[in-house]
Design a protein around this motif. Sequence first.
Motif, PDB file in Angstrom:
ATOM      1  N   ASP A  52       0.864  -1.174   0.000  1.00 13.93           N
ATOM      2  CA  ASP A  52       0.000   0.000   0.000  1.00 13.93           C
ATOM      3  C   ASP A  52       0.905   1.229   0.000  1.00 13.93           C
ATOM      4  OD1 ASP A  52      -2.318   1.461   0.124  1.00 13.93           O
ATOM      5  OD2 ASP A  52      -2.723   1.081   2.233  1.00 13.93           O
ATOM      6  N   ALA A  53       0.290   2.399  -0.109  1.00 13.01           N
ATOM      7  CA  ALA A  53       1.049   3.625   0.116  1.00 13.01           C
ATOM      8  C   ALA A  53       1.482   3.652   1.576  1.00 13.01           C
ATOM      9  CB  ALA A  53       0.170   4.821  -0.201  1.00 13.01           C
ATOM     10  N   SER A  54       2.453   4.475   1.927  1.00 12.26           N
ATOM     11  CA  SER A  54       2.867   4.564   3.325  1.00 12.26           C
ATOM     12  C   SER A  54       3.426   5.942   3.613  1.00 12.26           C
ATOM     13  CB  SER A  54       3.900   3.484   3.654  1.00 12.26           C
ATOM     14  OG  SER A  54       5.056   3.666   2.890  1.00 12.26           O
ATOM     15  N   LEU A  55       3.453   6.297   4.893  1.00  8.86           N
ATOM     16  CA  LEU A  55       3.787   7.674   5.250  1.00  8.86           C
ATOM     17  C   LEU A  55       5.246   8.019   4.949  1.00  8.86           C
ATOM     18  CD1 LEU A  55       1.746   7.998   8.559  1.00  8.86           C
ATOM     19  CD2 LEU A  55       1.332   9.171   6.391  1.00  8.86           C
ATOM     20  N   LEU A  56       6.174   7.143   5.337  1.00  4.52           N
ATOM     21  CA  LEU A  56       7.569   7.488   5.086  1.00  4.52           C
ATOM     22  C   LEU A  56       7.922   7.373   3.611  1.00  4.52           C
ATOM     23  CD1 LEU A  56       9.604   6.125   8.142  1.00  4.52           C
ATOM     24  CD2 LEU A  56       8.809   8.445   7.652  1.00  4.52           C
ATOM     25  N   ALA A  57       7.339   6.385   2.933  1.00  4.09           N
ATOM     26  CA  ALA A  57       7.585   6.277   1.488  1.00  4.09           C
ATOM     27  C   ALA A  57       7.016   7.502   0.766  1.00  4.09           C
ATOM     28  CB  ALA A  57       6.964   5.000   0.937  1.00  4.09           C
ATOM     29  N   ALA A  58       5.903   8.027   1.271  1.00  4.67           N
ATOM     30  CA  ALA A  58       5.323   9.235   0.662  1.00  4.67           C
ATOM     31  C   ALA A  58       6.280  10.409   0.808  1.00  4.67           C
ATOM     32  CB  ALA A  58       3.992   9.562   1.325  1.00  4.67           C
ATOM     33  N   LEU A  59       6.898  10.500   1.963  1.00  6.18           N
ATOM     34  CA  LEU A  59       7.862  11.582   2.169  1.00  6.18           C
ATOM     35  C   LEU A  59       9.037  11.433   1.208  1.00  6.18           C
ATOM     36  CD1 LEU A  59       9.059  13.979   3.765  1.00  6.18           C
ATOM     37  CD2 LEU A  59      10.027  12.303   5.341  1.00  6.18           C
ATOM     38  N   MET A  60       9.583  10.213   1.137  1.00  8.06           N
ATOM     39  CA  MET A  60      10.731   9.990   0.241  1.00  8.06           C
ATOM     40  C   MET A  60      10.332  10.237  -1.213  1.00  8.06           C
ATOM     41  SD  MET A  60      13.176   9.474   2.227  1.00  8.06           S
ATOM     42  CE  MET A  60      14.438   9.072   1.009  1.00  8.06           C
ATOM     43  N   GLY A  61       9.104   9.908  -1.538  1.00  7.92           N
ATOM     44  CA  GLY A  61       8.638  10.106  -2.912  1.00  7.92           C
ATOM     45  C   GLY A  61       8.414  11.562  -3.263  1.00  7.92           C
ATOM     46  N   ALA A  62       8.443  12.428  -2.269  1.00  5.85           N
ATOM     47  CA  ALA A  62       8.200  13.854  -2.517  1.00  5.85           C
ATOM     48  C   ALA A  62       9.501  14.658  -2.581  1.00  5.85           C
ATOM     49  CB  ALA A  62       7.288  14.419  -1.424  1.00  5.85           C
ATOM     50  N   LEU A  63      10.645  13.988  -2.480  1.00  4.77           N
ATOM     51  CA  LEU A  63      11.923  14.717  -2.482  1.00  4.77           C
ATOM     52  C   LEU A  63      12.429  14.942  -3.905  1.00  4.77           C
ATOM     53  CD1 LEU A  63      13.758  12.966   0.527  1.00  4.77           C
ATOM     54  CD2 LEU A  63      12.400  15.069   0.539  1.00  4.77           C
ATOM     55  N   ASP A  64      11.541  15.361  -4.775  1.00  2.00           N
ATOM     56  CA  ASP A  64      11.871  15.561  -6.179  1.00  2.00           C
ATOM     57  C   ASP A  64      12.164  17.039  -6.435  1.00  2.00           C
ATOM     58  OD1 ASP A  64      11.866  14.938  -9.092  1.00  2.00           O
ATOM     59  OD2 ASP A  64      10.095  16.220  -9.048  1.00  2.00           O
ATOM     60  N   ALA A  65      13.312  17.295  -7.017  1.00  2.00           N
ATOM     61  CA  ALA A  65      13.748  18.686  -7.202  1.00  2.00           C
ATOM     62  C   ALA A  65      12.856  19.441  -8.182  1.00  2.00           C
ATOM     63  CB  ALA A  65      15.191  18.704  -7.701  1.00  2.00           C
ATOM     64  N   ARG A  66      12.475  18.798  -9.272  1.00  2.00           N
ATOM     65  CA  ARG A  66      11.730  19.528 -10.304  1.00  2.00           C
ATOM     66  C   ARG A  66      10.376  20.015  -9.789  1.00  2.00           C
ATOM     67  NH1 ARG A  66      11.045  17.813 -16.661  1.00  2.00           N
ATOM     68  NH2 ARG A  66      10.011  19.723 -17.319  1.00  2.00           N
ATOM     69  N   SER A  67       9.616  19.110  -9.123  1.00  2.00           N
ATOM     70  CA  SER A  67       8.305  19.547  -8.644  1.00  2.00           C
ATOM     71  C   SER A  67       8.463  20.622  -7.562  1.00  2.00           C
ATOM     72  CB  SER A  67       7.477  18.369  -8.138  1.00  2.00           C
ATOM     73  OG  SER A  67       8.145  17.698  -7.115  1.00  2.00           O
ATOM     74  N   ALA A  68       9.539  20.536  -6.780  1.00  2.00           N
ATOM     75  CA  ALA A  68       9.778  21.573  -5.771  1.00  2.00           C
ATOM     76  C   ALA A  68      10.078  22.907  -6.453  1.00  2.00           C
ATOM     77  CB  ALA A  68      10.930  21.165  -4.865  1.00  2.00           C
ATOM     78  N   ASP A  69      10.937  22.876  -7.476  1.00  2.00           N
ATOM     79  CA  ASP A  69      11.287  24.109  -8.182  1.00  2.00           C
ATOM     80  C   ASP A  69      10.092  24.680  -8.940  1.00  2.00           C
ATOM     81  OD1 ASP A  69      13.853  23.841  -7.257  1.00  2.00           O
ATOM     82  OD2 ASP A  69      14.659  22.976  -9.105  1.00  2.00           O
ATOM     83  N   GLU A  70       9.240  23.793  -9.427  1.00  3.63           N
ATOM     84  CA  GLU A  70       8.091  24.250 -10.217  1.00  3.63           C
ATOM     85  C   GLU A  70       6.969  24.803  -9.351  1.00  3.63           C
ATOM     86  OE1 GLU A  70       8.320  21.645 -14.344  1.00  3.63           O
ATOM     87  OE2 GLU A  70       7.082  20.896 -12.702  1.00  3.63           O
ATOM     88  N   GLY A  71       7.091  24.644  -8.054  1.00  2.00           N
ATOM     89  CA  GLY A  71       6.088  25.248  -7.164  1.00  2.00           C
ATOM     90  C   GLY A  71       4.960  24.323  -6.785  1.00  2.00           C
ATOM     91  N   ARG A  72       5.103  23.019  -7.036  1.00  2.00           N
ATOM     92  CA  ARG A  72       3.998  22.097  -6.721  1.00  2.00           C
ATOM     93  C   ARG A  72       4.445  20.965  -5.805  1.00  2.00           C
ATOM     94  NH1 ARG A  72       2.389  19.707 -12.629  1.00  2.00           N
ATOM     95  NH2 ARG A  72       4.256  20.231 -13.772  1.00  2.00           N
ATOM     96  N   SER A  73       5.045  21.359  -4.706  1.00  2.00           N
ATOM     97  CA  SER A  73       5.541  20.383  -3.736  1.00  2.00           C
ATOM     98  C   SER A  73       5.545  21.036  -2.369  1.00  2.00           C
ATOM     99  CB  SER A  73       6.962  19.959  -4.133  1.00  2.00           C
ATOM    100  OG  SER A  73       7.686  19.472  -3.038  1.00  2.00           O
ATOM    101  N   PHE A  74       5.513  20.209  -1.333  1.00  2.00           N
ATOM    102  CA  PHE A  74       5.631  20.776   0.018  1.00  2.00           C
ATOM    103  C   PHE A  74       6.997  21.430   0.196  1.00  2.00           C
ATOM    104  CE2 PHE A  74       8.057  16.997   1.005  1.00  2.00           C
ATOM    105  CZ  PHE A  74       8.850  17.348   2.086  1.00  2.00           C
ATOM    106  N   LEU A  75       7.930  21.133  -0.711  1.00  2.00           N
ATOM    107  CA  LEU A  75       9.266  21.713  -0.628  1.00  2.00           C
ATOM    108  C   LEU A  75       9.391  23.012  -1.424  1.00  2.00           C
ATOM    109  CD1 LEU A  75      11.306  18.409  -0.971  1.00  2.00           C
ATOM    110  CD2 LEU A  75      11.322  19.943   1.009  1.00  2.00           C
ATOM    111  N   SER A  76       8.295  23.441  -2.044  1.00  2.00           N
ATOM    112  CA  SER A  76       8.335  24.699  -2.802  1.00  2.00           C
ATOM    113  C   SER A  76       8.301  25.883  -1.844  1.00  2.00           C
ATOM    114  CB  SER A  76       7.144  24.778  -3.747  1.00  2.00           C
ATOM    115  OG  SER A  76       7.131  23.689  -4.634  1.00  2.00           O
TER     116      SER A  76
END
Lengths: 444, 551
Positions: free
Chosen positions: A240-264
């Motif tokens: 299934d999906a999971s909380l820590l895997a979701a976090l690791m899956g969100a560490l993408d530079a492009r989506s962060a730079d593009e403004g569509r990530s919790f890291l933006s």
Amino acid sequence: MAILSQSEAQAILTKVLSFSKADECEASLSGNVGGNVRTARNTISTSGASDNVSLAVESRFGKRSGVATCNQFDDATLRSCVQRAEEIARLAPESPEYMPLLGPQQYVAAPESFSQRTAAINPDYRATQVAAGMQICDQQKLSSAAFLEDSAGFRAVRNSKGLQAYQQRSGVTYSVTVRTPDGTGSGYATADYNDASKLDTSALTTTAAKKAAMSREAKAIEPGKYTVIMEPAALVANTDASLLAALMGALDARSADEGRSFLSKKGGGNKKGEKLFDERVTIYSDPTNPEIADLTFSGDGRPHQKTTWIEKGVVKNLYTSRYWAQKAGIPDIPRPNGWIMEGGTQSLEDMIKGTQKGILVTRLWYIRPVDPQTLLYTGLTRDGTFYIENGKIKHPVKNFRFNESPIIMLNNLEAIGKPVRMGGNLVPPLKIRDFTFTSLSDAV
Amino acid sequence: MKRRDFVGLTGLAAGSLLLPSIPGFGSGLLVSPERLLEPGLDVALKKRLADVALNAAKSAGATYADVRIGRYLNQGIFTREKQVQNIASSESQGVGVRVIANGTWGFASTNQITDEGIAKAAQLAVAIAKANSKVQKEPVKLVPQKGYGTVSWKTPITQNAFEVPIAQKVDLLMETNAKALAGGASFVNSALFQVNEQKYFASTDGSYIDQDIHRIWPTFTVTAIDRASGKFRSRPSMSASMGLGYEYLTPSAKEKIAGPAGSDVIGYKQRYDILEDVTNATKQVKQKLTAKSVTPGKYDLVLDPHHLGLTIHESVGHPLELDRVLGYEANYAGTSFADLQWKAKNIPYGSKAVNIVADKLQPGSLGAVGYDDEGVKTKRWDLIKEGKLVDYQKIRDQAHIVGQNESDGCCYAQSWQDVQFQRMPNVSLKPGKAKLSVDDMVKGIDKGIYIAGNGSFSIDQQRYNFQFGGIVFYAIEKGKITGMLEDVAYQANTQEFWNSCAASCDESDYRLVGFFNDGKGQPSQSSAVSHGSATTRFNGVNVINTARKIG
């Protein structure tokens, strides 16, 4: 044929490249042999076996590329496969995100990613392994449903720029859910390894059976914010999906730079270098770690190297495509396979002993994103949820629905236990305060 | 070279090796798109090969055998903003043989479609069955199934999507993206998925069934970003994946249904207008950036069919799968609250307005086939009548457990490589009998929320407690839509929720929503299924606010 040796695989790839007339050409071979068996109601329900080897050829003329594949290995088929890739490439539009193929790369020494014992698994072995678990449940008048799956294979790559890669890997996974006959108790356990000799289906089934028996007559307690101890299977799931895997899956530079990530960041840019988590949170990947051995090269041939993603709560690195790395002028880091969350030395039992009031969570289920802006997820506890008081499990509690973000969760850390392998990662049990349960579930 | 020339003649680009991560593409090999137009094996040859499998299985000791010779074609076209990201075409061919030997199932598959390869797979399936029979406790018991002899079935499409030039499909997606960008979207992704399953089934019961099944799914996601605040919101398409050909993408005014006045929502029946939908989406996604955050509490909900389909799927479709009820999914997808004892007690599943039907024949639906994957002719049957549970979904080895002597024909495998098992048929809520428009429904509500589209969804492993979001939310105050809301999700217990069902709009509002990739089983397999309903009202449902702060 499914598991070719390095020399066998590279011989085929060398032949494929010799047929190429393209500016650049890359060929990759993947093979796998495996099987599975599934049980329910203490008997076998389904099982199966499969094996296959396939070749993919990518040909490039300038910024145009084409891919073709086949799974027959006579010269005529290989030649035809290369020609087809070239025909496609000649007709392709230029890619605005074109990157030239990589040249020779240095890969870290291959870890123990392949086990002959896993590759030798046959139907009798699978039946025997699941029978051991079913026998335990028969004896205790409990009902089990389990799944055992094994695979062994290889991946090899070679290109016209001199890149060569080859590695074998294997894996076995077992999971079991044990339920009481009256349907009021349920327990779960799971494990995965490269080497099947480490698998102990009896021990895992015993754990699940114990939890099933303990979880009878669960009491309802009010939803709200609670201190929780999350077992590793509640933090990372292979089903299934999971909380820590979701976090690791969100560490993408492009989506962060593009403004569509919790890291933006507001106004542009990303939050790399910012402290976003408790300072005890350190997560890294290391392809040489023998406990979670996996491929040392990525799909596009980049080496996997030891990489720190979060260090003492600070986001240290983001993964990215080669194109985006060049465009943004940032380090070119592939997405990791498994990852390791640093922990302490406490066992799960130690963590329970050190808890005055809290809830032990065995497993989470149906975890789905609610808001990508805050990385908010919802889901439920399942198969063993217990109330802890004065360092002891006092009684089972009814399952909860949660609405929580792993970012908030990793800012509310109370304690970190000793990491164990879970879904190809090393994951510690975590004790978290103020974890948000929003409603109760009658499900067992 | 012009793009049209490329896309018309090729179909692959860098990045295609990511194929396994593309939903619905299974394990097929990438191929050039023109190959997808080549005919598969001749039916007479498939019959001969099927007999090879059945005879080999019987010779090895099988008391029952079935064989599926499959050719699975997929194509996906992926774009973002002004560029084609990928066009991936795949083909997968092979044979799966399922047997009963020593009272135990065995299964093996091969891509070697030769007499020798097929016979070997049949023998391996028998060997696996015999190995497992040593620890098997209950012998498999199949309800009788007559052989149909030589028969065939085809999805009633008017335009095969694989025969449409790729250039035409790419142009439509690029036009979709252009509409979004022109409307002020920050980003837009669009995609078109097409599936063709060419399946030949034969069994020792005496059936030889040839089927040609088509599915299509156009979709997009529009994203708007407010750089100043750092806020971003997305709005996916309101298309349904359908059991149709390319004709689904031909707009038709009579296939459109407007949402309530003031909502800007447009729903689609058997034809979809992607350009209209993306124009709407771009407008709505910008509204979402400034929408009012919902005040939690009890609301009367008006759920459009694009949203309600998922609610039906999770809270009715899955809990009434008999394999789940019996415990076969306990380790993964879970069990069900609606167990046999629960049904025997005749406990109300919902209000009298709740009439839910299972249907493997419904035109345009994803689950429509003539015969299932164990050779059973498909049908329509009631699951819930006037709020009472009357039946489950069953296949051949389960029917006897509930005292029935025939399968419901809902056995399915995602490919020739995978063993078939019980999967959800199309499950739909019947529309109301009395004439009722969505505007009339809204008029009668003092404090409510209209929800369109399926967003975040989660339900527990016995299908009691669920939380569902949506795509767009509109406040209803004193009988009128008064503005857009955000941060909305509703939580309910399945039984309480269906008991709060007040009324459905009539047949004129009825439409399907579809899901291409419903996961179940270990190893997990996906199946495609549709759910129909008209816009429906539920009274007094608990709505939560999902907004959080992360610092």
